[in-house]
Design a protein around this motif. Structure first.
Motif, PDB file in Angstrom:
ATOM      1  N   ASP A   1     -24.967 -32.506 -45.400  1.00 57.47           N
ATOM      2  CA  ASP A   1     -23.973 -31.659 -45.613  1.00 57.47           C
ATOM      3  C   ASP A   1     -23.909 -30.474 -44.389  1.00 57.47           C
ATOM      4  O   ASP A   1     -22.758 -30.269 -43.800  1.00 57.47           O
ATOM      5  CB  ASP A   1     -23.836 -31.216 -46.922  1.00 57.47           C
ATOM      6  CG  ASP A   1     -22.673 -30.098 -47.082  1.00 57.47           C
ATOM      7  OD1 ASP A   1     -21.655 -30.717 -47.087  1.00 57.47           O
ATOM      8  OD2 ASP A   1     -22.945 -28.859 -47.639  1.00 57.47           O
ATOM      9  N   ALA A   2     -25.207 -30.076 -44.042  1.00 54.81           N
ATOM     10  CA  ALA A   2     -25.238 -29.113 -43.265  1.00 54.81           C
ATOM     11  C   ALA A   2     -24.866 -29.660 -41.878  1.00 54.81           C
ATOM     12  O   ALA A   2     -24.047 -29.025 -41.104  1.00 54.81           O
ATOM     13  CB  ALA A   2     -26.552 -28.487 -42.911  1.00 54.81           C
ATOM     14  N   LEU A   3     -25.154 -31.074 -41.618  1.00 55.41           N
ATOM     15  CA  LEU A   3     -24.677 -31.569 -40.467  1.00 55.41           C
ATOM     16  C   LEU A   3     -23.144 -32.064 -40.240  1.00 55.41           C
ATOM     17  O   LEU A   3     -22.451 -32.055 -38.992  1.00 55.41           O
ATOM     18  CB  LEU A   3     -25.579 -32.738 -39.997  1.00 55.41           C
ATOM     19  CG  LEU A   3     -27.202 -32.425 -39.640  1.00 55.41           C
ATOM     20  CD1 LEU A   3     -27.894 -34.090 -39.616  1.00 55.41           C
ATOM     21  CD2 LEU A   3     -27.385 -31.841 -38.262  1.00 55.41           C
ATOM     22  N   ALA A   4     -22.737 -32.367 -41.364  1.00 58.07           N
ATOM     23  CA  ALA A   4     -21.234 -32.812 -41.254  1.00 58.07           C
ATOM     24  C   ALA A   4     -20.466 -31.611 -41.355  1.00 58.07           C
ATOM     25  O   ALA A   4     -19.320 -31.864 -40.807  1.00 58.07           O
ATOM     26  CB  ALA A   4     -21.099 -33.722 -42.785  1.00 58.07           C
ATOM     27  N   ASP A   5     -20.813 -30.439 -42.056  1.00 63.16           N
ATOM     28  CA  ASP A   5     -20.053 -29.342 -42.166  1.00 63.16           C
ATOM     29  C   ASP A   5     -19.814 -28.528 -40.736  1.00 63.16           C
ATOM     30  O   ASP A   5     -18.920 -28.493 -40.396  1.00 63.16           O
ATOM     31  CB  ASP A   5     -20.768 -28.251 -43.185  1.00 63.16           C
ATOM     32  CG  ASP A   5     -19.586 -27.361 -43.805  1.00 63.16           C
ATOM     33  OD1 ASP A   5     -18.362 -27.686 -43.288  1.00 63.16           O
ATOM     34  OD2 ASP A   5     -19.767 -26.625 -44.438  1.00 63.16           O
ATOM     35  N   GLN A   6     -20.950 -28.322 -40.470  1.00 62.27           N
ATOM     36  CA  GLN A   6     -20.936 -27.624 -38.933  1.00 62.27           C
ATOM     37  C   GLN A   6     -20.016 -26.491 -38.625  1.00 62.27           C
ATOM     38  O   GLN A   6     -18.952 -26.909 -37.872  1.00 62.27           O
ATOM     39  CB  GLN A   6     -20.991 -28.463 -37.872  1.00 62.27           C
ATOM     40  CG  GLN A   6     -22.504 -29.399 -37.925  1.00 62.27           C
ATOM     41  CD  GLN A   6     -22.696 -30.142 -36.520  1.00 62.27           C
ATOM     42  OE1 GLN A   6     -21.876 -29.944 -35.638  1.00 62.27           O
ATOM     43  NE2 GLN A   6     -23.774 -30.922 -36.720  1.00 62.27           N
TER      44      GLN A   6
ATOM     45  N   ILE B   1     -32.699 -33.054 -50.796  1.00 68.91           N
ATOM     46  CA  ILE B   1     -32.818 -32.331 -49.620  1.00 68.91           C
ATOM     47  C   ILE B   1     -32.175 -33.317 -48.579  1.00 68.91           C
ATOM     48  O   ILE B   1     -31.574 -32.528 -47.526  1.00 68.91           O
ATOM     49  CB  ILE B   1     -34.732 -32.242 -49.124  1.00 68.91           C
ATOM     50  CG1 ILE B   1     -35.236 -31.571 -50.037  1.00 68.91           C
ATOM     51  CG2 ILE B   1     -34.707 -32.205 -47.954  1.00 68.91           C
ATOM     52  CD1 ILE B   1     -36.448 -31.547 -49.893  1.00 68.91           C
ATOM     53  N   SER B   2     -31.988 -34.603 -48.460  1.00 71.38           N
ATOM     54  CA  SER B   2     -31.304 -35.313 -47.777  1.00 71.38           C
ATOM     55  C   SER B   2     -29.941 -34.891 -47.708  1.00 71.38           C
ATOM     56  O   SER B   2     -29.078 -34.874 -46.720  1.00 71.38           O
ATOM     57  CB  SER B   2     -31.626 -36.665 -47.515  1.00 71.38           C
ATOM     58  OG  SER B   2     -32.973 -36.930 -47.760  1.00 71.38           O
ATOM     59  N   ALA B   3     -29.391 -34.956 -48.743  1.00 75.75           N
ATOM     60  CA  ALA B   3     -27.829 -34.443 -48.956  1.00 75.75           C
ATOM     61  C   ALA B   3     -27.583 -33.016 -48.428  1.00 75.75           C
ATOM     62  O   ALA B   3     -26.607 -32.897 -47.936  1.00 75.75           O
ATOM     63  CB  ALA B   3     -27.499 -34.657 -50.674  1.00 75.75           C
ATOM     64  N   MET B   4     -28.369 -32.234 -48.646  1.00 77.37           N
ATOM     65  CA  MET B   4     -28.280 -30.722 -47.983  1.00 77.37           C
ATOM     66  C   MET B   4     -28.380 -30.895 -46.604  1.00 77.37           C
ATOM     67  O   MET B   4     -27.411 -30.361 -45.946  1.00 77.37           O
ATOM     68  CB  MET B   4     -29.260 -29.771 -48.591  1.00 77.37           C
ATOM     69  CG  MET B   4     -29.272 -29.403 -49.938  1.00 77.37           C
ATOM     70  SD  MET B   4     -30.386 -28.173 -50.607  1.00 77.37           S
ATOM     71  CE  MET B   4     -31.582 -28.274 -49.644  1.00 77.37           C
ATOM     72  N   VAL B   5     -29.123 -31.580 -45.905  1.00 76.63           N
ATOM     73  CA  VAL B   5     -29.132 -31.689 -44.656  1.00 76.63           C
ATOM     74  C   VAL B   5     -27.841 -32.641 -43.932  1.00 76.63           C
ATOM     75  O   VAL B   5     -27.406 -32.240 -43.055  1.00 76.63           O
ATOM     76  CB  VAL B   5     -30.496 -32.562 -43.995  1.00 76.63           C
ATOM     77  CG1 VAL B   5     -30.482 -32.907 -42.823  1.00 76.63           C
ATOM     78  CG2 VAL B   5     -31.913 -31.591 -44.431  1.00 76.63           C
TER      79      VAL B   5
END
Length: 51
Positions: free
Chosen positions: A37-42, A31-35
């Protein structure tokens, strides 16, 4: 009587508690990796890079 045996019960072994904790840890890392990734990708911020 040990406090751990009283709180957990006699049906649960130490190994099953260890495995349950390992799965919980793996789930939290996933879950932390998904969060992260979502914040870094944006993808929405890509359009603002040229401004």
């Amino acid at each position: 009587m040990v406090a751990g045996d009283f709180a957990i019960g006699d049906d649960i072994t130490g190994g099953s508690i260890f495995v349950g904790t390992a799965w919980l840890t793996l789930l939290c890392m996933w879950i932390s990796a998904m969060v992260t990734d979502a914040l870094a990708d944006q993808r929405w911020a890509v359009g603002l890079a040229g401004v």
